[in-house]
Design an enzyme around this catalytic site. Structure first.
Site, mmCIF file in Angstrom:
data_model
loop_
_atom_site.group_PDB
_atom_site.id
_atom_site.type_symbol
_atom_site.label_atom_id
_atom_site.label_comp_id
_atom_site.label_asym_id
_atom_site.label_seq_id
_atom_site.Cartn_x
_atom_site.Cartn_y
_atom_site.Cartn_z
ATOM 1 N N HIS A 90 0.810 -1.218 0.000
ATOM 2 C CA HIS A 90 0.000 0.000 0.000
ATOM 3 C C HIS A 90 0.844 1.269 0.000
ATOM 4 O O HIS A 90 0.311 2.359 0.213
ATOM 5 C CB HIS A 90 -0.936 -0.001 1.207
ATOM 6 N N ARG B 41 7.109 -6.301 3.360
ATOM 7 C CA ARG B 41 5.827 -6.816 2.878
ATOM 8 C C ARG B 41 5.786 -6.644 1.364
ATOM 9 O O ARG B 41 5.814 -5.524 0.846
ATOM 10 C CB ARG B 41 4.632 -6.100 3.502
ATOM 11 N N ASP C 29 17.154 -11.337 -2.567
ATOM 12 C CA ASP C 29 18.474 -11.011 -3.101
ATOM 13 C C ASP C 29 18.902 -9.606 -2.707
ATOM 14 O O ASP C 29 20.101 -9.327 -2.557
ATOM 15 C CB ASP C 29 18.490 -11.156 -4.626
ATOM 16 N N GLU D 276 -6.445 -12.701 6.120
ATOM 17 C CA GLU D 276 -7.222 -11.465 6.265
ATOM 18 C C GLU D 276 -8.539 -11.471 5.500
ATOM 19 O O GLU D 276 -9.071 -10.418 5.171
ATOM 20 C CB GLU D 276 -6.367 -10.261 5.835
ATOM 21 N N ASP E 78 -8.743 -5.583 6.365
ATOM 22 C CA ASP E 78 -9.292 -6.388 5.261
ATOM 23 C C ASP E 78 -10.292 -7.412 5.780
ATOM 24 O O ASP E 78 -11.311 -7.686 5.131
ATOM 25 C CB ASP E 78 -8.159 -7.081 4.510
#
Length: 258
Positions: A48, A73, A87, A152, A178
């Protein structure tokens, strides 16, 4: 040299409770500031917030000098983006909208090297191995990866018991906003049905032996979540703290001059 020890993963395995903060400002400079605040963990959010691989990498770089552990996230649970953030140096990944044990097993493979996983063996080019200077990185990296999945929505709740049985999942994070929306209570996470579902879900996760996590800035909900068994709890958001402090300061002086 082996892959660096993941202190967040170790702390969860040791049964510790960790407090964190969400970061959405998407720049290395505020991330460096947040790293001085004393949180146990900090989320670099690319679901987000307008983070891309380079801004994620830059924030991972400045947080190396911090005692706060970075959690990335990803925007979606796809192997290609997980490969890239690992990586870039992430050791802990949070994946939104996990709805089945099959999906959870794919995510476990995404954070592991073959033969047990699908992570590409190109670490000589990557920050994760300090560009190939950690000679024993590959054989030791899997053990230091921490995979957190978000449950969620109702599909995720229905599959929760099966998700909790997946080996390689270190923690399950409940997304209250959510979840509230999917339960028919958009923008009302404090609806009694939502609160009961959240707390019951945290308790189920905790009882399984996996670490339970949540984000909430409400003190009552933080305490209720801890009582329900949550052990990695995000208690603030950088954008919210900046905005609220700025609004209070502006209002104070504008009102004083009126």
């Amino acid at each position: 040299m082996p892959a660096p020890i993941n202190p967040f993963k170790k702390a969860l395995a040791d049964g510790k409770t960790l407090f964190g903060c969400w970061m959405g400002l998407s720049d290395r400079y505020p991330a460096e500031v947040m790293g001085k605040a004393g949180f146990d963990w900090l989320v670099i959010d690319s679901e987000h917030s307008p983070n891309d691989l380079r801004t994620i990498r830059d924030q991972l770089m400045v947080l190396e000098a911090s005692d706060s552990h970075p959690v990335v996230r990803v925007p979606i649970g796809e192997t290609w983006i997980i490969k890239q953030v690992l990586d870039a140096g992430a050791q802990t990944v949070l994946v939104p909208m996990v709805e089945s044990a099959e999906q959870a097993r794919r995510l476990v493979r995404a954070v592991r090297y073959p033969p047990g996983g699908d992570r590409g063996v190109g670490y000589s080019l990557a920050r994760a191995s300090k560009f190939g200077t950690l000679k024993n990185y590959g054989p030791t990296a899997d053990a230091q990866m921490c995979l957190l999945v978000q449950v969620e929505n109702r599909k995720g709740l229905a599959a929760l018991d099966e998700i909790l049985e997946v080996d390689g999942i270190d923690g399950v994070f409940v997304g209250p906003a959510d979840l509230a929306a999917d339960l028919g209570h958009l923008e009302d996470i404090f609806h009694p049905d939502v609160q009961k579902t959240v707390m019951d879900t945290l308790a189920t996760i905790a009882a399984s032996g996996k670490a339970a996590g949540i984000l909430t800035t409400n003190e009552t909900m933080i305490n209720d979540s801890l009582k329900a068994g949550a052990r990695f709890v995000a208690v603030a958001l950088d954008i919210d703290m900046l905005l609220q402090t700025a609004k209070k300061t502006a209002a104070k002086w504008k009102n004083n001059s009126a």
